[in-house]
Design an enzyme around this catalytic site. Structure first.
Site, PDB file in Angstrom:
ATOM      1  CB  VAL A  56      -0.967   0.007   1.211  1.00 60.50           C
ATOM      2  CG1 VAL A  56      -1.824   1.269   1.216  1.00 60.50           C
ATOM      3  CG2 VAL A  56      -1.862  -1.236   1.196  1.00 60.50           C
TER       4      VAL A  56
ATOM      5  CE  LYS B 167      -7.092  -5.065   7.531  1.00 63.96           C
ATOM      6  NZ  LYS B 167      -6.757  -4.877   6.131  1.00 63.96           N
TER       7      LYS B 167
ATOM      8  CD  GLU C 128     -13.844   5.859   3.341  1.00 61.74           C
ATOM      9  OE1 GLU C 128     -14.391   6.931   3.584  1.00 61.74           O
ATOM     10  OE2 GLU C 128     -14.441   4.767   3.428  1.00 61.74           O
TER      11      GLU C 128
ATOM     12  CB  ILE D 138     -16.112   0.770  -1.095  1.00 56.82           C
ATOM     13  CG1 ILE D 138     -15.903  -0.417  -2.032  1.00 56.82           C
ATOM     14  CG2 ILE D 138     -17.566   1.218  -1.099  1.00 56.82           C
ATOM     15  CD1 ILE D 138     -16.667  -1.668  -1.616  1.00 56.82           C
TER      16      ILE D 138
ATOM     17  CD  GLU E 170      -4.399  -7.749   6.197  1.00 53.01           C
ATOM     18  OE1 GLU E 170      -3.653  -7.056   6.898  1.00 53.01           O
ATOM     19  OE2 GLU E 170      -5.029  -7.271   5.238  1.00 53.01           O
TER      20      GLU E 170
ATOM     21  CG  ASP F 118      -9.037  -8.279   7.137  1.00 51.71           C
ATOM     22  OD1 ASP F 118      -8.076  -7.510   7.269  1.00 51.71           O
ATOM     23  OD2 ASP F 118      -9.946  -8.099   6.304  1.00 51.71           O
TER      24      ASP F 118
ATOM     25  CE  LYS G 194     -10.727  -5.181   5.829  1.00 54.16           C
ATOM     26  NZ  LYS G 194     -10.528  -6.122   4.725  1.00 54.16           N
TER      27      LYS G 194
HETATM   28  P1  NAP Z   1       3.139  -4.770   3.660  1.00 49.83           P
HETATM   29  O1  NAP Z   1       3.251  -4.925   2.195  1.00 49.83           O
HETATM   30  O2  NAP Z   1       3.564  -5.893   4.530  1.00 49.83           O
HETATM   31  O3  NAP Z   1       3.928  -3.438   4.075  1.00 49.83           O
HETATM   32  C1  NAP Z   1       4.190  -3.092   5.395  1.00 49.83           C
HETATM   33  C2  NAP Z   1       5.251  -1.995   5.390  1.00 49.83           C
HETATM   34  O4  NAP Z   1       5.442  -1.546   6.732  1.00 49.83           O
HETATM   35  C3  NAP Z   1       6.597  -2.445   4.872  1.00 49.83           C
HETATM   36  O5  NAP Z   1       7.197  -1.428   4.123  1.00 49.83           O
HETATM   37  C4  NAP Z   1       7.403  -2.710   6.147  1.00 49.83           C
HETATM   38  O6  NAP Z   1       8.797  -2.457   5.999  1.00 49.83           O
HETATM   39  C5  NAP Z   1       6.830  -1.650   7.086  1.00 49.83           C
HETATM   40  N1  NAP Z   1       6.883  -2.086   8.480  1.00 49.83           N
HETATM   41  C6  NAP Z   1       6.193  -3.094   9.059  1.00 49.83           C
HETATM   42  N2  NAP Z   1       6.507  -3.188  10.370  1.00 49.83           N
HETATM   43  C7  NAP Z   1       7.422  -2.223  10.605  1.00 49.83           C
HETATM   44  C8  NAP Z   1       8.132  -1.809  11.767  1.00 49.83           C
HETATM   45  N3  NAP Z   1       7.960  -2.409  12.956  1.00 49.83           N
HETATM   46  N4  NAP Z   1       8.974  -0.757  11.649  1.00 49.83           N
HETATM   47  C9  NAP Z   1       9.149  -0.122  10.463  1.00 49.83           C
HETATM   48  N5  NAP Z   1       8.498  -0.481   9.333  1.00 49.83           N
HETATM   49  C10 NAP Z   1       7.648  -1.508   9.414  1.00 49.83           C
HETATM   50  O7  NAP Z   1       1.606  -4.451   4.066  1.00 49.83           O
HETATM   51  P2  NAP Z   1       0.470  -3.800   3.151  1.00 49.83           P
HETATM   52  O8  NAP Z   1      -0.226  -4.869   2.398  1.00 49.83           O
HETATM   53  O9  NAP Z   1       1.027  -2.635   2.436  1.00 49.83           O
HETATM   54  O10 NAP Z   1      -0.575  -3.343   4.283  1.00 49.83           O
HETATM   55  C11 NAP Z   1      -0.332  -2.206   5.060  1.00 49.83           C
HETATM   56  C12 NAP Z   1      -1.581  -1.853   5.864  1.00 49.83           C
HETATM   57  O11 NAP Z   1      -2.664  -1.607   4.965  1.00 49.83           O
HETATM   58  C13 NAP Z   1      -2.074  -2.953   6.806  1.00 49.83           C
HETATM   59  O12 NAP Z   1      -2.657  -2.372   7.946  1.00 49.83           O
HETATM   60  C14 NAP Z   1      -3.142  -3.634   5.973  1.00 49.83           C
HETATM   61  O13 NAP Z   1      -4.104  -4.300   6.781  1.00 49.83           O
HETATM   62  C15 NAP Z   1      -3.754  -2.446   5.283  1.00 49.83           C
HETATM   63  N6  NAP Z   1      -4.464  -2.768   4.061  1.00 49.83           N
HETATM   64  C16 NAP Z   1      -3.872  -3.515   3.099  1.00 49.83           C
HETATM   65  C17 NAP Z   1      -4.565  -3.791   1.932  1.00 49.83           C
HETATM   66  C18 NAP Z   1      -3.979  -4.642   0.843  1.00 49.83           C
HETATM   67  O14 NAP Z   1      -4.710  -5.017  -0.083  1.00 49.83           O
HETATM   68  N7  NAP Z   1      -2.672  -4.952   0.884  1.00 49.83           N
HETATM   69  C19 NAP Z   1      -5.866  -3.293   1.760  1.00 49.83           C
HETATM   70  C20 NAP Z   1      -6.434  -2.499   2.776  1.00 49.83           C
HETATM   71  C21 NAP Z   1      -5.727  -2.240   3.929  1.00 49.83           C
HETATM   72  P3  NAP Z   1       9.725  -3.380   5.028  1.00 49.83           P
HETATM   73  O15 NAP Z   1       9.190  -3.148   3.655  1.00 49.83           O
HETATM   74  O16 NAP Z   1      11.090  -2.891   5.195  1.00 49.83           O
HETATM   75  O17 NAP Z   1       9.508  -4.783   5.495  1.00 49.83           O
HETATM   76  N1  HSE Z   2      -6.389  -8.656   3.439  1.00 53.80           N
HETATM   77  C1  HSE Z   2      -7.441  -7.717   3.268  1.00 53.80           C
HETATM   78  C2  HSE Z   2      -8.517  -8.316   2.389  1.00 53.80           C
HETATM   79  C3  HSE Z   2      -6.906  -6.467   2.633  1.00 53.80           C
HETATM   80  O1  HSE Z   2      -8.274  -9.348   1.766  1.00 53.80           O
HETATM   81  O2  HSE Z   2      -9.619  -7.774   2.347  1.00 53.80           O
HETATM   82  C4  HSE Z   2      -7.912  -5.365   2.600  1.00 53.80           C
HETATM   83  O3  HSE Z   2      -8.184  -4.897   3.885  1.00 53.80           O
END
Ligand code: NAP
Ligand code: HSE
Length: 429
Positions: free
Chosen positions: A16, A107, A131, A138, A191, A202, A206
């Site tokens: 993200v 979330k 959001e 959405i 996740e 999850d 939400k």
């Molecule tokens: P991700 O790809 O695992 O990215 C997490 C990022 O945070 C990475 O850059 C990681 O660093 C950094 N990080 C994690 N723990 C850390 C720490 N203790 N100190 C410093 N940096 C740290 O996760 P993501 O999919 O982008 O999701 C991020 C958030 O958005 C989550 O809350 C997730 O639930 C939410 N979300 C995700 C989606 C989706 O479709 N992916 C949709 C809606 C909401 P490194 O890169 O160096 O490891």
């Molecule tokens: N892992 C979550 C999903 C990302 O599949 O809906 C969006 O919050």
């Protein structure tokens, strides 16, 4: 309109975070035209600054030191896109108390610590927006808080997890559970620990957020009962198809009088209900309220760029609105009781395997009758001396249906524990 240079920061630069930086860079002109602000990501917190990234950050932007963000007075807003509850929660609290507005896609954090977070936002005199934490692209929080402000929302049904919806629809097309999960992980929907998705945790987080906003009363993760899709097998998917229905992981938040029930679980959705048409990683939320009857919103519920779109929109909203007026404050204004779980009215689809002998069906029917549960539909399949009964009940209190199923499970004629799924049809659960 004079352009204002606005330095912003990210906590996290993964799926993200990198997409947020990309949208800010590629959409800078549009944002500036709409708001007069030109956003620029100047810092992004990561664990490993040397890792290769999907969309590269400018030199010097990635940092492993949170202090560089909290201490930088030029940073106007921070997007928390790192996930997890700790140390993330402490970082967000510190930023808010230091007077930095925060937008979050997290979330789990919001569903566990929103009271503390909003208290800190209030102390710091800044906004906290979230959001992207529910249904990715959405704009459901904005609609609930702003567009439906005079509607008494009393029920909300949601497919709020993209990964499980993707898995269930891939299983309908013949894929195995394992194959479909691996594909969802590869596409960036899941996740970091996919147990969060498949266990329903999850979706439960939400639904806690949505129920809090919809009903104006704090609902936390611990208030939500949830069950995941780990037990769903191809025969369940085929059984649903025979009922002209599909299986979906659905969250239901219900306001009954002065009490609230929020639950998540696999549900049989009638093919004619709008939620049955939601496929792949899409999400949908159906909101029922006094003045609106019913609104359904659907769209991408997971994915980097889809989620980033909501994160950037929140950042722009923060910059476009000053102060912490009603619509930016904590949505909570009242305290509602939890509805006793057995009191929620539900219709159920039940599969019961019985011995194919006289009286077996009558004994099952008697146990439903003992609990005042009325049967709406019944069919059976015969195989090798046993009969599989497919029963759909009329709406009845969940506790009575559960008591009938427990009694049925104790019958000598019954060969295995009855399996039950709640039903959503055009007439609701
Ligand atoms: P991700 O790809 O695992 O990215 C997490 C990022 O945070 C990475 O850059 C990681 O660093 C950094 N990080 C994690 N723990 C850390 C720490 N203790 N100190 C410093 N940096 C740290 O996760 P993501 O999919 O982008 O999701 C991020 C958030 O958005 C989550 O809350 C997730 O639930 C939410 N979300 C995700 C989606 C989706 O479709 N992916 C949709 C809606 C909401 P490194 O890169 O160096 O490891
Ligand atoms: N892992 C979550 C999903 C990302 O599949 O809906 C969006 O919050």
């Amino acid at each position: 309109m004079a352009s204002v240079d606005v330095p912003v920061a990210l906590l996290g630069y993964g799926t993200v975070g990198a997409a947020v930086n990309r949208l800010i860079a590629e959409g800078a002109d549009e944002i500036e035209r709409a708001t007069g602000h030109r956003l620029r990501v100047v810092r992004a917190l990561v664990r490993d600054a040397d890792k290769e990234r999907g969309f590269a950050a400018d030199g010097g932007v990635l940092t492993t030191d949170f202090r560089e963000i909290v201490a930088d007075e030029s940073i106007a807003v921070v997007a928390e896109v790192m996930g997890g509850v700790e140390p993330t929660g402490d970082y967000v609290l510190e930023l808010l108390r230091a007077g930095k507005p925060v937008v979050s896609a997290n979330k789990q954090l919001l569903a566990r610590r929103s009271a503390d977070l909003f208290a800190a936002a209030s102390a710091g005199g800044v906004q906290l927006r979230f959001e992207a934490s529910v249904c990715a692209a959405i704009p459901v929080i904005k609609v609930l808080r702003e567009s439906l402000v005079v509607t008494n929302v009393h029920r909300l049904l949601g497919i709020v997890n993209g990964t499980t919806n993707f898995i269930l629809t891939r299983m309908e097309a013949g894929a195995s559970y394992g194959e479909a999960l691996a594909e969802a992980q590869r596409l960036g929907y899941a996740e970091a620990d996919p147990t969060e998705d498949v266990s329903g945790a999850d979706a439960a987080a939400k639904m806690a957020i949505l129920a809090t906003v919809a009903f104006g009363s704090r609902v936390e993760l611990g208030d939500v009962s949830y069950e995941g899709i780990e037990g769903i097998r191809p025969e369940h998917v085929a059984g649903a198809r025979e009922q002209d229905a599909v299986i979906r992981l659905v969250g239901a938040a219900t306001l009954a009088g002065d009490a609230v029930d929020v639950r998540v679980g696999p549900v049989l959705v009638d093919r004619h209900h709008p939620l049955a048409a939601v496929e792949g990683a899409f999400n949908a939320v159906t909101i029922e309220g006094d003045a609106i009857r019913e609104i359904t919103m659907a769209g991408p519920g997971a994915g980097g760029i889809e989620t980033a779109s909501a994160v950037v929109a929140d950042m722009v909203s923060v910059l476009g609105t000053t102060g912490t007026g009603f619509l930016q404050n904590d949505a909570v204004w009242r305290r509602l009781d939890r509805l006793p779980p057995g009191d929620l009215p539900c219709s159920y689809y039940v599969r019961i395997e019985v011995s194919d002998r006289p009286g077996a069906l009558a004994h099952v029917a008697e146990r439903f009758a003992d609990e005042q549960v009325s049967i709406a539909q019944l069919s059976q399949h015969l195989t090798n001396g046993s009969a599989e009964l497919d029963v759909v009940t009329h709406t009845a209190p969940a506790g009575r249906v559960e008591a009938a199923l427990a009694a049925i499970g104790r019958l000598d004629d019954v060969r295995s524990k009855p399996e039950a799924l709640r039903v959503i049809s055009e007439r609701g659960i």
